[in-house]
Design a protein around this motif. Structure first.
Motif, PDB file in Angstrom:
ATOM      1  N   ALA B 165       0.837  -1.200   0.000  1.00  0.00           N
ATOM      2  CA  ALA B 165       0.000   0.000   0.000  1.00  0.00           C
ATOM      3  C   ALA B 165       0.872   1.251   0.000  1.00  0.00           C
ATOM      4  O   ALA B 165       0.599   2.229  -0.696  1.00  0.00           O
ATOM      5  CB  ALA B 165      -0.910  -0.014   1.218  1.00  0.00           C
ATOM      6  N   LEU B 166       1.962   1.189   0.764  1.00  0.00           N
ATOM      7  CA  LEU B 166       2.891   2.321   0.788  1.00  0.00           C
ATOM      8  C   LEU B 166       3.461   2.568  -0.610  1.00  0.00           C
ATOM      9  O   LEU B 166       3.503   3.717  -1.090  1.00  0.00           O
ATOM     10  CB  LEU B 166       4.025   2.011   1.778  1.00  0.00           C
ATOM     11  CG  LEU B 166       5.018   3.130   2.000  1.00  0.00           C
ATOM     12  CD1 LEU B 166       4.355   4.277   2.751  1.00  0.00           C
ATOM     13  CD2 LEU B 166       6.228   2.625   2.770  1.00  0.00           C
ATOM     14  N   ALA B 167       3.863   1.464  -1.265  1.00  0.00           N
ATOM     15  CA  ALA B 167       4.432   1.605  -2.603  1.00  0.00           C
ATOM     16  C   ALA B 167       3.397   2.140  -3.576  1.00  0.00           C
ATOM     17  O   ALA B 167       3.691   3.002  -4.405  1.00  0.00           O
ATOM     18  CB  ALA B 167       4.963   0.259  -3.080  1.00  0.00           C
ATOM     19  N   SER B 168       2.155   1.649  -3.452  1.00  0.00           N
ATOM     20  CA  SER B 168       1.103   2.164  -4.331  1.00  0.00           C
ATOM     21  C   SER B 168       0.907   3.654  -4.093  1.00  0.00           C
ATOM     22  O   SER B 168       0.693   4.422  -5.036  1.00  0.00           O
ATOM     23  CB  SER B 168      -0.215   1.435  -4.061  1.00  0.00           C
ATOM     24  OG  SER B 168      -0.098   0.100  -4.434  1.00  0.00           O
ATOM     25  N   GLY B 169       1.009   4.045  -2.837  1.00  0.00           N
ATOM     26  CA  GLY B 169       0.882   5.465  -2.523  1.00  0.00           C
ATOM     27  C   GLY B 169       1.961   6.287  -3.206  1.00  0.00           C
ATOM     28  O   GLY B 169       1.680   7.328  -3.817  1.00  0.00           O
ATOM     29  N   MET B 170       3.164   5.801  -3.146  1.00  0.00           N
ATOM     30  CA  MET B 170       4.277   6.496  -3.818  1.00  0.00           C
ATOM     31  C   MET B 170       4.008   6.616  -5.309  1.00  0.00           C
ATOM     32  O   MET B 170       4.198   7.665  -5.919  1.00  0.00           O
ATOM     33  CB  MET B 170       5.557   5.686  -3.644  1.00  0.00           C
ATOM     34  CG  MET B 170       5.998   5.566  -2.211  1.00  0.00           C
ATOM     35  SD  MET B 170       7.504   6.475  -2.010  1.00  0.00           S
ATOM     36  CE  MET B 170       8.206   5.614  -0.634  1.00  0.00           C
ATOM     37  N   LEU B 172       1.198   6.499  -6.844  1.00  0.00           N
ATOM     38  CA  LEU B 172       0.094   7.408  -7.105  1.00  0.00           C
ATOM     39  C   LEU B 172       0.547   8.856  -6.956  1.00  0.00           C
ATOM     40  O   LEU B 172       0.206   9.715  -7.771  1.00  0.00           O
ATOM     41  CB  LEU B 172      -1.033   7.096  -6.117  1.00  0.00           C
ATOM     42  CG  LEU B 172      -2.412   7.610  -6.484  1.00  0.00           C
ATOM     43  CD1 LEU B 172      -2.803   7.090  -7.854  1.00  0.00           C
ATOM     44  CD2 LEU B 172      -3.424   7.159  -5.442  1.00  0.00           C
ATOM     45  N   TYR B 173       1.339   9.111  -5.937  1.00  0.00           N
ATOM     46  CA  TYR B 173       1.825  10.470  -5.727  1.00  0.00           C
ATOM     47  C   TYR B 173       2.698  10.893  -6.899  1.00  0.00           C
ATOM     48  O   TYR B 173       2.582  12.009  -7.419  1.00  0.00           O
ATOM     49  CB  TYR B 173       2.605  10.535  -4.408  1.00  0.00           C
ATOM     50  CG  TYR B 173       3.012  11.930  -4.040  1.00  0.00           C
ATOM     51  CD1 TYR B 173       2.075  12.963  -3.999  1.00  0.00           C
ATOM     52  CD2 TYR B 173       4.337  12.231  -3.731  1.00  0.00           C
ATOM     53  CE1 TYR B 173       2.448  14.246  -3.671  1.00  0.00           C
ATOM     54  CE2 TYR B 173       4.722  13.519  -3.412  1.00  0.00           C
ATOM     55  CZ  TYR B 173       3.772  14.528  -3.382  1.00  0.00           C
ATOM     56  OH  TYR B 173       4.147  15.798  -3.068  1.00  0.00           O
ATOM     57  N   GLY B 174       3.573   9.965  -7.322  1.00  0.00           N
ATOM     58  CA  GLY B 174       4.416  10.268  -8.480  1.00  0.00           C
ATOM     59  C   GLY B 174       3.568  10.545  -9.700  1.00  0.00           C
ATOM     60  O   GLY B 174       3.808  11.508 -10.443  1.00  0.00           O
ATOM     61  N   ALA B 175       2.554   9.710  -9.901  1.00  0.00           N
ATOM     62  CA  ALA B 175       1.685   9.901 -11.067  1.00  0.00           C
ATOM     63  C   ALA B 175       1.001  11.245 -11.014  1.00  0.00           C
ATOM     64  O   ALA B 175       0.880  11.945 -12.025  1.00  0.00           O
ATOM     65  CB  ALA B 175       0.664   8.766 -11.121  1.00  0.00           C
ATOM     66  N   MET B 206       7.501   7.327  -9.149  1.00  0.00           N
ATOM     67  CA  MET B 206       6.885   6.197  -9.842  1.00  0.00           C
ATOM     68  C   MET B 206       7.863   5.020  -9.931  1.00  0.00           C
ATOM     69  O   MET B 206       7.475   3.864  -9.780  1.00  0.00           O
ATOM     70  CB  MET B 206       6.423   6.611 -11.235  1.00  0.00           C
ATOM     71  CG  MET B 206       5.162   7.441 -11.212  1.00  0.00           C
ATOM     72  SD  MET B 206       4.604   7.862 -12.869  1.00  0.00           S
ATOM     73  CE  MET B 206       4.082   6.264 -13.469  1.00  0.00           C
ATOM     74  N   ILE B 207       9.123   5.358 -10.189  1.00  0.00           N
ATOM     75  CA  ILE B 207      10.122   4.279 -10.251  1.00  0.00           C
ATOM     76  C   ILE B 207      10.184   3.557  -8.909  1.00  0.00           C
ATOM     77  O   ILE B 207      10.233   2.327  -8.856  1.00  0.00           O
ATOM     78  CB  ILE B 207      11.503   4.853 -10.635  1.00  0.00           C
ATOM     79  CG1 ILE B 207      11.506   5.303 -12.093  1.00  0.00           C
ATOM     80  CG2 ILE B 207      12.599   3.814 -10.401  1.00  0.00           C
ATOM     81  CD1 ILE B 207      12.801   5.896 -12.558  1.00  0.00           C
ATOM     82  N   VAL B 208      10.140   4.332  -7.826  1.00  0.00           N
ATOM     83  CA  VAL B 208      10.192   3.708  -6.497  1.00  0.00           C
ATOM     84  C   VAL B 208       9.018   2.761  -6.316  1.00  0.00           C
ATOM     85  O   VAL B 208       9.161   1.604  -5.898  1.00  0.00           O
ATOM     86  CB  VAL B 208      10.189   4.788  -5.396  1.00  0.00           C
ATOM     87  CG1 VAL B 208      10.025   4.152  -4.028  1.00  0.00           C
ATOM     88  CG2 VAL B 208      11.477   5.595  -5.456  1.00  0.00           C
ATOM     89  N   GLY B 209       7.819   3.241  -6.663  1.00  0.00           N
ATOM     90  CA  GLY B 209       6.631   2.414  -6.504  1.00  0.00           C
ATOM     91  C   GLY B 209       6.695   1.153  -7.330  1.00  0.00           C
ATOM     92  O   GLY B 209       6.389   0.054  -6.859  1.00  0.00           O
ATOM     93  N   LEU B 210       7.142   1.304  -8.579  1.00  0.00           N
ATOM     94  CA  LEU B 210       7.194   0.132  -9.454  1.00  0.00           C
ATOM     95  C   LEU B 210       8.312  -0.815  -9.036  1.00  0.00           C
ATOM     96  O   LEU B 210       8.177  -2.032  -9.158  1.00  0.00           O
ATOM     97  CB  LEU B 210       7.391   0.577 -10.904  1.00  0.00           C
ATOM     98  CG  LEU B 210       6.165   1.228 -11.538  1.00  0.00           C
ATOM     99  CD1 LEU B 210       6.526   1.915 -12.841  1.00  0.00           C
ATOM    100  CD2 LEU B 210       5.083   0.186 -11.789  1.00  0.00           C
ATOM    101  N   ALA B 211       9.417  -0.239  -8.545  1.00  0.00           N
ATOM    102  CA  ALA B 211      10.531  -1.090  -8.108  1.00  0.00           C
ATOM    103  C   ALA B 211      10.075  -2.003  -6.983  1.00  0.00           C
ATOM    104  O   ALA B 211      10.508  -3.147  -6.885  1.00  0.00           O
ATOM    105  CB  ALA B 211      11.712  -0.239  -7.661  1.00  0.00           C
TER     106      ALA B 211
END
Lengths: 500, 477
Positions: B165-170, B172-175, B206-211
């Motif tokens: 969820a944290l990664a999805s948040g990142m 989403l924020y990046g997006a 976004m890279i962080v979230g996808l990574a």
């Protein structure tokens, strides 16, 4: 091109045989499970022996199809495979002579396992036959990636041979062997990929003519040498070898010393000299220095060994030092001598490991101190041992002499000091070999277990006698080999001179 | 005029999966537990059907006003992932039956997760992307916790969920940052608007979230825990299909959306790749649980895949597809082999339990050895060509330090791969495993043959000059 694909047949015959053995074994697994008897064990070994003997016949056929007077690669087979990579096989005198050594030693190794391998014989012969395919493949490949595949794939069966059928510290030795070799090979892989990108082809014949910039050559040369130096092995990356040799079963040691080490020398002659001539010239003094250190230092180390196999292993490192010396002399005498030395060492060290194996099978120890006075009980054994001791020392009349003298003469022409250092090594080799011989064979029997030791049996005779015959034959008639390798030596040197 | 057929064909695999998923829900509601056993065959058929639909419209197209756009690059990944997901479902049934958790929800969750994979692969808009990622993730969280009575499984699910969820948040924020600075959520629009400094921040987030989703270091921490805790068939699924899909999506976004900022992301990806390789291979060295070990090994392998990504679209796209295809197949096979480690009715997961497998179960041992040597990148097996392609891409893009890291990491990783080989071949046999399900055995052998031998002999069909090149050519320039 066209015609009968003799090289492919020769290369993949052992692999096909291994699959056959596997299938037959799987089919009969249910019925013969209870009696893992000596009968089924011998049947498997015999089948493997026949397969490898057939491979030898195929390689002899290749020998007769080969015309030593023609320059360049012969019996070439080429099929497109993958992008710039092709399935390309071919031989010249250098590779043919090493192929013959391989196909000659493998049946002997399988025979030598007749009494010494007790457990998991099916897996054993499969590993050996697969290994034979990979070894032949290394010498007949004319494509970088194909070469690399065979070169590296050989690690897997050898890892299993050392690890499953080896001595007490087999696991340590197998890991060390694998990882040492692998790190060198992977650096070579990077260099290969770079070369393929630069030259747009992985074909040896294209790459030999492609001139890499001198600055790049240095890096490529170093990456290739990382692999060959470990494989040969050169000082200071030789430390895997004594471990692997000591722990491997007899046949494994024979193949390791007889064939696998030669891949290093083969690689230098096939890649380092013709493809990176400038870098080779640049590193010549360093290679001489390493060769001399290997010869002198490991000879001294060999002298102090208490384990027979370890002594012979160190002596192998020293003898490979002569190969390095000869190759990097960059003259015909030196290179010829190096090739000759590789073949002769394949026979002699192989035989010496078999000789050790004979007494190891009876006594289950390799400690020199446990022996002494063997001549009293095993006169025939002592005679063979004497012959190979002398050949290892380099006595005139044996093949060991020819290789050593030529590499030294070649080295002398290039750098006097290197030849002088190597000559010192010849003296030391007499010291350690004669010490070994005196302490195991001469004297009175001190160990009571030796009292009822039997002399060589028929299987051991069959294994060792041909090696003895060839050692003497090549010692008195070295031209048999030179005729074969003359043109490829000239080719290596002319490519080198042309590229510089 | 709207070309309805074309639109329908473009989204056909996803449409089909959504439909079959809903039908499955209905069937479950009607038949209850009687549907449990059949649901696995139903799900597998649905997934193979989706793969077939992706093949039918391989060339790709556009749908829903640019929200969805497919091309050969993503369709290639779709076909492979759907097939692998289907196989992972087939091998799961026996395991779940023994744990008395054969519930139809399992098959449906795999279908919905695959729907999510299909959507992210087809996404051509940040909204679609996020929707797909959440569909995939939410199904995955539940799957990880599928053994809800087991503390380990529940812990894995919870851990995965919180961090995910944290990664999805990142992401989403990046997006939203990217949207804020470019004024559009469409991939093509963002690429056209160019990447400004503000959008660059968005890109990094976004890279962080996808990574996280592909378990690349340093966002990898969840992987070993989830792999260890989740039920083994679920891990077999995680490690093959979603791994490949997310990696390809990761590349797709960097290549097509942020292609103009390659100079910027190349550095980031190189660092992530290097870290993943080293952390993955060093971490695995000390593991004694086979699932944790393979978890770390998957981190290292993501690192290799990212080398191809860092090489950029021109050099890396085909290499990425080649590598991930071979890896995903191998990975599925290895986890199928773990599924066969069963003794006295229970699963065993210590690597020591493999002792003497070569004596007790020779076929399994040979197949698993081929898979291990292949994933280690040793010739002559197919995995070697995966690494070869990665090295080639890296060197073409002149990422020489990364190429050297690939080599170092490969040598380190041999340390634990060889340990597995040693245990299987050198050690004395431990107690024999129980009989292995036919589907599991078939999968191990099949993947070993495919990854080890078929991909070697026919590498020219798969790799550069073959399907991978053809597929990579579908990416917009």
């Amino acid at each position: 091109m066209g015609g009968f694909p003799i090289l492919s047949v020769m290369t993949f015959l052992p692999l096909a045989g291994a699959l056959l053995v596997m299938l037959v074994r799987a089919a009969t697994a249910g019925s013969s499970k209870g009696e893992s008897s000596s009968q089924s064990r011998k049947a498997v070994l015999l089948a493997a022996f026949i397969i490898s003997a057939a491979t030898f016949v195929a390689s002899v056929a290749a020998f007769f199809a080969f015309d030593p007077s023609v320059d360049g690669y012969q019996l070439v087979e080429q099929y497109a495979w993958y992008g710039p990579i092709s399935y390309k096989l071919g031989i010249d005198g250098l590779s043919l002579s090493l192929v013959l050594l391989t196909t000659f030693l493998t049946p002997i190794c399988l025979l030598a396992s007749w009494n010494s391998i007790e457990k998991r014989v099916t897996e054993y012969v499969i590993a050996f036959l697969v290994l034979e395919t990979f070894m032949i493949g290394v010498f007949v490949s004319l494509d970088l990636v194909l070469f690399y595949i065979f070169f590296e794939a050989g690690l897997i069966p050898m890892f299993l041979i050392v690890g499953i059928w080896g001595g007490k510290d087999r696991v340590y030795a197998a890991f060390k062997f694998f990882l040492y070799t692998l790190i060198g090979s992977l650096l070579m892989l990077i260099a290969m990929v770079y070369m393929i990108l630069a030259a747009g082809s992985a074909d040896f014949e294209v790459l030999e003519k492609f001139a890499f910039a001198p600055g790049i050559q240095t890096w490529l040369w170093l990456a290739f040498m990382a692999s060959f130096a470990v494989k040969l092995p050169m000082w200071p990356v030789h430390t895997w070898l004594p471990d692997a040799h000591v722990q491997a079963p007899t046949a494994g040691s024979v193949i390791l010393a007889g064939v696998l080490l030669k891949m290093g020398g083969y690689g230098m002659l096939r890649f380092s000299l013709p493809m990176f001539p400038d870098a080779s010239a640049l590193f010549q003094p360093a290679m001489f220095a390493l060769a001399v250190i290997a010869i002198v230092y490991t000879s001294l180390v060999a002298w102090r060994q208490t384990d027979m196999k370890k002594l012979i292993a160190y002596s192998s490192v020293a003898h490979m030092g002569f190969v390095t010396l000869g190759i990097f002399a960059f003259n015909e005498t030196g290179v010829q001598g190096a090739i000759f030395q590789m073949l002769s060492h394949g026979l002699i060290s192989g035989a010496l490991f078999l000789i050790v194996g004979v007494v190891y099978d009876r006594m289950h120890t390799r400690e020199i101190a446990a022996y002494g006075g063997l001549v009293n009980r095993m006169p025939i054994y002592a005679s063979f041992f004497m012959l190979f001791t002398m050949a290892n020392v380099g006595l005139p009349g044996t093949s060991g002499f020819v290789g050593e003298i030529l590499t030294m003469v070649g080295g002398f022409q290039a750098a006097t000091w290197a030849a002088a250092g190597a000559a010192l090594g010849v003296i030391f080799s007499a010291v350690y070999m004669l010490t070994l011989y005196r302490r195991t064979v001469f004297g009175e029997i001190t160990n009571p277990h030796l009292n009822d030791i039997k002399d060589m049996n028929i299987v051991e005779w069959i294994c060792i006698a041909p090696l003895a015959a060839l050692t003497i034959l090549f010692g008195v008639a070295p031209n048999l080999i030179f005729n074969l390798t003359d043109s490829s030596t000239a080719r290596v040197l002319s490519l080198m001179a042309g590229g510089q | 005029m709207l070309d309805v057929t074309s639109i329908l064909m473009t989204v056909a695999p996803e449409l089909w999966l959504a439909l079959t998923g809903l039908v499955g829900v209905l069937l479950g509601a009607i038949f209850g537990d009687r549907f449990n056993s059949f649901s696995f065959k139903f799900g597998a058929l649905a997934l193979f059907g989706a793969a077939a639909l992706a093949v039918l419209h391989f060339g790709g197209g556009e749908a829903f006003g640019g929200l969805v756009r497919t091309n050969t690059f993503v369709n290639f990944a779709k076909v492979i992932t759907f097939v692998l997901a289907g196989i992972s479902l087939v091998i799961a049934e026996g395991f779940l039956k023994r744990h008395e958790t054969t519930r139809y929800e399992y098959a449906l969750l795999i279908i919905f997760a695959s729907l999510g994979m299909g959507v992210i692969l087809s996404a051509a808009d940040l909204m679609t992307l996020y929707m797909g990622i959440e569909t995939l993730s939410l199904s995955s969280y539940v799957l990880a916790a599928f053994h809800r009575d087991s503390a380990r499984s529940s812990e894995a699910g919870l851990k995965y969920f919180v961090l995910g969820a944290l990664a999805s948040g990142m992401l989403l924020y990046g997006a939203s940052l990217v949207y804020g600075f470019t004024g559009t959520t469409s991939f093509a629009g963002i690429a056209e608007a160019g990447v400004t400094t503000g959008a660059l921040f968005g890109m990094v987030l976004m890279i962080v979230g996808l990574a996280f989703k592909i378990s690349a270091a340093p966002m990898h921490v969840w992987t070993p825990d989830v792999y260890e805790g989740a039920p083994t068939p679920v891990v077999a699924f995680f490690a093959s299909a979603p791994k490949m899909a997310s990696t390809v999506v990761f590349a797709n976004i960097l290549f097509t959306v942020f292609g103009s900022a390659m100079d910027q992301w190349q550095i980031i990806i190189s660092i992530i790749a290097g870290l993943s390789m080293m952390i993955g291979s060093l971490g695995a060295l000390l593991q004694t649980n086979i699932k944790r070990l393979l978890g770390y090994s998957s981190i290292a392998n993501v690192g290799y895949a990212l080398v191809a990504v860092a090489a950029g679209q021109e050099f890396g796209a085909a290499a990425l597809l080649t590598f991930t295809t071979i890896y995903a197949v191998t990975s599925l096979g290895m986890f199928a082999a773990v599924l066969s480690m069963r003794r006295r009715g229970g699963m065993v997961e210590g690597i020591g339990e493999l002792g003497g497998l070569a004596r007790t179960k020779p076929v399994l041992a040979i197949a698993l050895s081929v898979l291990i040597f292949s994933v280690a990148g040793l010739p002559p097996f197919g995995g070697f060509f995966g690494k070869f392609e990665v090295l080639r891409a890296g060197l073409q893009a002149e990422l020489i330090p990364l190429a050297v890291l690939v080599v170092i990491s490969s040598v380190i990783s041999l340390g634990y791969y060889l340990k597995l080989i040693k245990i299987m071949w050198f050690d004395e046999p431990t107690e024999k495993f129980e009989a292995v399900d036919l589907s599991v055995m078939a999968t191990v052998v099949l993947t070993a043959v495919v990854a080890g031998i078929v991909f070697m002999v026919f590498i020219s069909e798969l790799g550069t000059g073959g399907w991978a090149t053809f597929a990579a050519a579908g990416l917009p320039r």
